[in-house]
Write a protein that holds these residues in place. Structure first.
Motif, mmCIF file in Angstrom:
data_model
loop_
_atom_site.group_PDB
_atom_site.id
_atom_site.type_symbol
_atom_site.label_atom_id
_atom_site.label_comp_id
_atom_site.label_asym_id
_atom_site.label_seq_id
_atom_site.Cartn_x
_atom_site.Cartn_y
_atom_site.Cartn_z
ATOM 1 N N ARG A 146 -1.796 53.887 38.949
ATOM 2 C CA ARG A 146 -2.196 52.481 38.828
ATOM 3 C C ARG A 146 -3.656 52.299 39.199
ATOM 4 N NH1 ARG A 146 3.031 48.768 40.148
ATOM 5 N NH2 ARG A 146 4.425 50.097 38.967
ATOM 6 N N LEU A 147 -4.077 53.057 40.209
ATOM 7 C CA LEU A 147 -5.476 52.977 40.609
ATOM 8 C C LEU A 147 -6.374 53.477 39.477
ATOM 9 C CD1 LEU A 147 -6.233 51.836 43.274
ATOM 10 C CD2 LEU A 147 -6.665 54.128 44.122
ATOM 11 N N ALA A 148 -5.971 54.613 38.877
ATOM 12 C CA ALA A 148 -6.722 55.140 37.743
ATOM 13 C C ALA A 148 -6.727 54.135 36.599
ATOM 14 C CB ALA A 148 -6.103 56.458 37.279
ATOM 15 N N PHE A 149 -5.579 53.464 36.444
ATOM 16 C CA PHE A 149 -5.476 52.478 35.376
ATOM 17 C C PHE A 149 -6.471 51.344 35.588
ATOM 18 C CE2 PHE A 149 -3.930 48.780 33.292
ATOM 19 C CZ PHE A 149 -3.538 49.268 32.069
ATOM 20 N N ILE A 150 -6.618 50.935 36.862
ATOM 21 C CA ILE A 150 -7.593 49.876 37.152
ATOM 22 C C ILE A 150 -8.992 50.334 36.748
ATOM 23 C CG2 ILE A 150 -8.702 48.602 39.036
ATOM 24 C CD1 ILE A 150 -6.025 48.409 40.375
ATOM 25 N N GLY A 151 -9.282 51.623 37.053
ATOM 26 C CA GLY A 151 -10.583 52.156 36.659
ATOM 27 C C GLY A 151 -10.776 52.101 35.156
ATOM 28 N N ILE A 152 -9.755 52.574 34.396
ATOM 29 C CA ILE A 152 -9.849 52.561 32.928
ATOM 30 C C ILE A 152 -10.030 51.137 32.430
ATOM 31 C CG2 ILE A 152 -8.627 53.103 30.806
ATOM 32 C CD1 ILE A 152 -7.159 55.302 32.311
ATOM 33 N N GLY A 153 -9.240 50.225 32.995
ATOM 34 C CA GLY A 153 -9.306 48.828 32.555
ATOM 35 C C GLY A 153 -10.682 48.239 32.799
ATOM 36 N N LEU A 154 -11.274 48.570 33.966
ATOM 37 C CA LEU A 154 -12.617 48.048 34.256
ATOM 38 C C LEU A 154 -13.626 48.590 33.255
ATOM 39 C CD1 LEU A 154 -12.783 48.107 38.145
ATOM 40 C CD2 LEU A 154 -12.817 46.122 36.624
ATOM 41 N N ILE A 155 -13.481 49.889 32.927
ATOM 42 C CA ILE A 155 -14.409 50.482 31.953
ATOM 43 C C ILE A 155 -14.283 49.761 30.611
ATOM 44 C CG2 ILE A 155 -14.896 52.575 30.641
ATOM 45 C CD1 ILE A 155 -14.058 54.151 33.146
ATOM 46 N N VAL A 156 -13.012 49.520 30.185
ATOM 47 C CA VAL A 156 -12.802 48.835 28.909
ATOM 48 C C VAL A 156 -13.418 47.438 28.952
ATOM 49 C CG1 VAL A 156 -11.053 47.832 27.396
ATOM 50 C CG2 VAL A 156 -10.745 50.123 28.298
ATOM 51 N N ALA A 157 -13.224 46.738 30.075
ATOM 52 C CA ALA A 157 -13.756 45.378 30.177
ATOM 53 C C ALA A 157 -15.273 45.390 30.087
ATOM 54 C CB ALA A 157 -13.304 44.741 31.494
ATOM 55 N N VAL A 158 -15.922 46.337 30.790
ATOM 56 C CA VAL A 158 -17.387 46.401 30.746
ATOM 57 C C VAL A 158 -17.859 46.768 29.346
ATOM 58 C CG1 VAL A 158 -19.372 47.684 31.598
ATOM 59 C CG2 VAL A 158 -17.620 46.913 33.183
ATOM 60 N N LEU A 159 -17.174 47.754 28.725
ATOM 61 C CA LEU A 159 -17.568 48.163 27.377
ATOM 62 C C LEU A 159 -17.431 47.000 26.395
ATOM 63 C CD1 LEU A 159 -16.215 51.783 26.848
ATOM 64 C CD2 LEU A 159 -18.562 51.005 27.219
ATOM 65 N N ALA A 160 -16.322 46.253 26.501
ATOM 66 C CA ALA A 160 -16.118 45.122 25.595
ATOM 67 C C ALA A 160 -17.235 44.106 25.774
ATOM 68 C CB ALA A 160 -14.759 44.477 25.865
ATOM 69 N N GLN A 161 -17.566 43.879 27.030
ATOM 70 C CA GLN A 161 -18.656 42.957 27.348
ATOM 71 C C GLN A 161 -19.959 43.400 26.688
ATOM 72 O OE1 GLN A 161 -17.893 40.658 29.642
ATOM 73 N NE2 GLN A 161 -19.865 39.796 30.212
ATOM 74 N N LEU A 162 -20.297 44.710 26.880
ATOM 75 C CA LEU A 162 -21.533 45.234 26.290
ATOM 76 C C LEU A 162 -21.476 45.136 24.776
ATOM 77 C CD1 LEU A 162 -22.199 48.371 28.508
ATOM 78 C CD2 LEU A 162 -23.415 46.197 28.499
ATOM 79 N N LEU A 163 -20.314 45.488 24.211
ATOM 80 C CA LEU A 163 -20.178 45.496 22.755
ATOM 81 C C LEU A 163 -20.428 44.108 22.181
ATOM 82 C CD1 LEU A 163 -19.225 47.319 20.351
ATOM 83 C CD2 LEU A 163 -16.996 46.266 20.647
ATOM 84 N N VAL A 164 -19.858 43.114 22.818
ATOM 85 C CA VAL A 164 -19.949 41.777 22.239
ATOM 86 C C VAL A 164 -21.314 41.140 22.482
ATOM 87 C CG1 VAL A 164 -19.027 39.432 22.387
ATOM 88 C CG2 VAL A 164 -17.483 41.367 22.297
ATOM 89 N N TYR A 165 -21.898 41.402 23.653
ATOM 90 C CA TYR A 165 -23.140 40.681 23.976
ATOM 91 C C TYR A 165 -24.401 41.510 23.777
ATOM 92 C CZ TYR A 165 -20.152 37.102 25.859
ATOM 93 O OH TYR A 165 -19.213 36.114 25.986
ATOM 94 N N ARG A 166 -24.281 42.829 23.581
ATOM 95 C CA ARG A 166 -25.493 43.640 23.539
ATOM 96 C C ARG A 166 -25.655 44.437 22.246
ATOM 97 N NH1 ARG A 166 -26.841 40.956 27.042
ATOM 98 N NH2 ARG A 166 -27.215 41.387 29.244
ATOM 99 N N THR A 167 -24.712 44.384 21.324
ATOM 100 C CA THR A 167 -24.865 45.180 20.109
ATOM 101 C C THR A 167 -24.906 44.268 18.897
ATOM 102 O OG1 THR A 167 -22.497 45.388 19.744
ATOM 103 C CG2 THR A 167 -23.539 47.079 21.121
ATOM 104 N N LYS A 168 -25.311 44.871 17.759
ATOM 105 C CA LYS A 168 -25.399 44.083 16.537
ATOM 106 C C LYS A 168 -23.999 43.672 16.071
ATOM 107 C CE LYS A 168 -27.356 43.809 12.039
ATOM 108 N NZ LYS A 168 -27.857 44.480 10.877
#
Lengths: 295, 358
Positions: A146-168
């Motif tokens: 579950r702890l690892a899952f939280i890590g994966i989830g945070l990575i996905v959330a940050v990536l989604a954020q970058l994808l939507v606000y920082r890429t074409k």
């Protein structure tokens, strides 16, 4: 008082994990609704498909889990792309045909899943590296996965954020929410944007299903449950604002775990009550006149 | 239509009643399975008619009408087990329970529209299913409740055969539906359809539209609650599986198939259940497959040119069978459609869903 609070620490951490899982599902639903105008009621079945796939695959190594997740994501993306093709003829006919289409596909999809994987609920063990528990600072013992899952989830959330606000690509998605006609005029056909968004949403949902399988398992009720909770998150978070969706997902995750631990009998209605509260507050804020008008 | 002379209005009402009684008498020619299927169609039909009030007439797409339906069913079951086995009491209690739940939930739902309404109703329906599964002392958990046989009124015989159950169900469902149709046809229904079609104009002329929608939710909740009480009488059991998301989406499909009208929605349930339980019975386990195909067909035909042609042809055929062609509620027609085309009502949710009228 100390130990009483302590009882609720682990459900609260669980709530973060669940909230991040829900975010991965709800963000696809929200963006698909905002961009493609598609209220995809088959989204929960795509999640369940990923969960079933991972549970049947039964990976015991990290590489196996990654492979299962990748396969699930590809399958989910294909389903999402197919959905955009199936929904194309319904454009401009309002919401009801789309609702019926996705309801029908959800029914057929659930039928296909039970035909392939059987009617029993499946459970998936976490990969052996993450199988045990870990001692947290403060003396609490918590499952490693579950702890690892939280890590994966945070990575996905940050990536989604970058994808939507920082890429074409993200800029196109946001532009599509604001003004689709103008985007078409600029040479980005609506159909292609829709297909890309629905494929991404499907991939995310199925991937989340695969990674979440060791926590949630896979069964007939998985799809409808995740679907319902994600819809609430979309309502609470509004459209195409990823940060609001994340906040709503975390709040709902806490409500579904911590809320159940604190108020077990009222748990089924907590979600609805919270939704009512938030919507009422929001309506109140919106109906209040702007500051410079007030005395 | 209301300008017809009095004797001809009475005439028409009598003819309608005769047609209704004739349709309800049809299953009497069949065997026990036909009778129990028909009784179940009527119980779920009231649920679909409630969806038709909210979605077809009022224009709020809903997947949560199973909540008052479940409230009615569980209240009726609880009553029969612990207090009294008089079926009419069950129906009354079911109606009150359904209307009360809808009144509470409607406080929020009446202020939302279109897709938001749909999404929140999904949450409402799911909350009630979860509660039905969790509150084991009250609801029996996932096993549900088994109810004793009941008698309609103290002096009437006990409902212990499929025939008796069907006769009772047909009477109650027929009366409830008749009352609902009359109310929806009258000035109250007119207000609801006006909100559906032109809410800004209604607001501008001083109508408290959200209060109307709240009342529509209460009325639909009462109807769904009666449906739930009848379901308990028909099955003599109720489980969370009877009130789950699949039932809610089935009711929505029935409402669309019925063109958003109350009687049409009951007919829609008949079509779906006959496809699922009768036509699909030779192919064991493939009922949901056929029903899923029905969803897709409805999705592609609704508001499409072939769909409009089909519905107008069907209604023309029915019109030719009837002595008087213009037999339907006075519905606002969209440009290019005849008032008789069932499509017109189902068009409404989308007018709202697409962001409301200009």
């Amino acid at each position: 008082m100390g130990w009483q609070v302590g009882v609720y620490v682990l459900p609260a951490v669980d709530g973060v994990a669940y909230g991040l899982l829900l975010f991965t599902v709800a963000v696809g639903l929200s963006v698909a609704y905002g961009v493609a105008g598609m209220l995809n009621l088959a989204h929960g079945v795509v999640f369940a498909a990923g969960a079933y796939l991972a549970a049947a695959w039964h990976p015991t190594t990290l590489a196996g889990l990654a492979a299962a997740t990748g396969t699930a994501a590809v399958v989910g993306a294909l389903v999402g792309g197919a959905l955009s093709v199936a929904a194309a003829p319904l454009a401009g006919r309002g919401q009801m045909p789309q609702v019926l289409l996705t309801l029908g596909l959800a029914l057929l999809g659930a039928q296909a899943l039970t035909a392939i994987f059987g009617t029993d609920d499946l459970s998936a063990p976490p990969p052996s590296v993450w199988a045990g528990s870990i001692r947290l600072p403060g003396g609490w013992v918590y499952p490693t996965y579950r702890l690892a899952f939280i890590g994966i989830g945070l990575i996905v959330a940050v990536l989604a954020q970058l994808l939507v606000y920082r890429t074409k690509a993200g800029a196109l998605v946001r532009a599509s929410v604001d003004d689709r006609q103008m985007l078409s005029c600029l040479g980005y056909p609506a159909l292609a944007v829709n297909a890309a968004v629905l494929a991404a949403a499907g991939g995310l949902a199925a991937g989340a299903g695969a990674v979440g399988a060791p926590i949630l398992g896979a069964g007939a009720s998985t799809g409808p449950l995740v679907m319902m909770v994600s819809l609430v998150i979309v309502v609470l978070g509004g459209l195409s604002n990823i940060r609001a969706t994340l906040a709503a997902a975390l709040a709902v995750g806490e409500l579904q775990t911590l809320g159940v631990a604190v108020l077990p009998t009222l748990a089924p209605f907590l979600l609805f009550a919270a939704t009512a509260l938030v919507l009422a507050l929001r309506a109140r804020l919106q109906s209040r006149p702007p500051r410079w008008v007030r005395p | 239509m209301t300008t017809l002379p009095r004797h001809s209005r009475l005439n028409r009402a009598a003819r309608r009643a005769a047609v209704a009684v004739g349709v309800l008498a049809l299953p009497l020619a069949g065997d026990a399975y036909t009778l129990s299927t028909a009784a179940r169609i009527l119980a779920i039909g009231l649920l679909a008619a409630a969806v038709a009030i909210v979605t077809g007439q009022t224009g709020l797409p809903t997947l949560g009408q199973t909540a008052p339906y479940a409230a009615g069913a569980y209240t009726a079951a609880f009553l029969a087990i612990h207090l009294h086995t008089m079926a009419v009491l069950q129906v009354a209690a079911g109606a009150v329970a359904g209307a009360s739940l809808a009144a509470v939930v409607g406080l929020l739902l009446a202020h939302t529209r279109a897709a938001t309404h749909l999404m929140i109703t999904v949450a409402v329906g799911q909350a009630v299913v979860t509660a039905a599964g969790d509150w084991t002392p009250l609801t029996g958990g996932s096993n549900g409740l088994l109810t004793p046989t009941v008698r309609p009124l103290p002096d009437l015989p006990i409902l212990d055969s499929d025939l008796a159950i069907y006769l009772y169900t047909a009477t109650v469902a027929g009366l409830a539906l008749a009352v609902a149709v009359v109310v929806v046809r009258g000035p109250w229904g007119m207000l609801l359809r006006a909100v559906r079609d032109q809410e800004p104009r209604m607001v501008a002329s001083g109508h408290p539209t959200s209060r109307y929608l709240h009342l529509a939710h209460c009325a639909a909740g009462a109807l769904a609650g009666i449906g739930g009480a009848l379901l308990v009488t028909v099955q003599q059991t109720v489980t969370p599986g009877d009130v789950d998301f699949d039932t809610a989406s089935l009711a929505l499909l029935a409402c669309v198939l019925g063109g958003g009208r109350l009687r049409g929605a009951v007919a829609g349930v008949a079509v779906i259940l006959i496809v699922r339980d009768v036509i699909a019975s030779p192919f064991a386990g493939h009922g949901p497959l056929l029903v899923g195909t029905l969803y897709l067909a409805a999705a592609y035909l609704l508001h499409s040119r072939p769909g409009r042609q089909l519905t107008s042809r069907v209604s023309a055929t029915i019109g030719r069978l009837r002595p008087r062609p213009a037999d339907g509620p006075p519905l606002p027609a969209r440009a290019g459609e005849t008032p008789d085309a069932p499509d017109t009502v189902a068009a409404a949710p989308d007018a709202v869903a697409a962001g409301g009228p200009r």
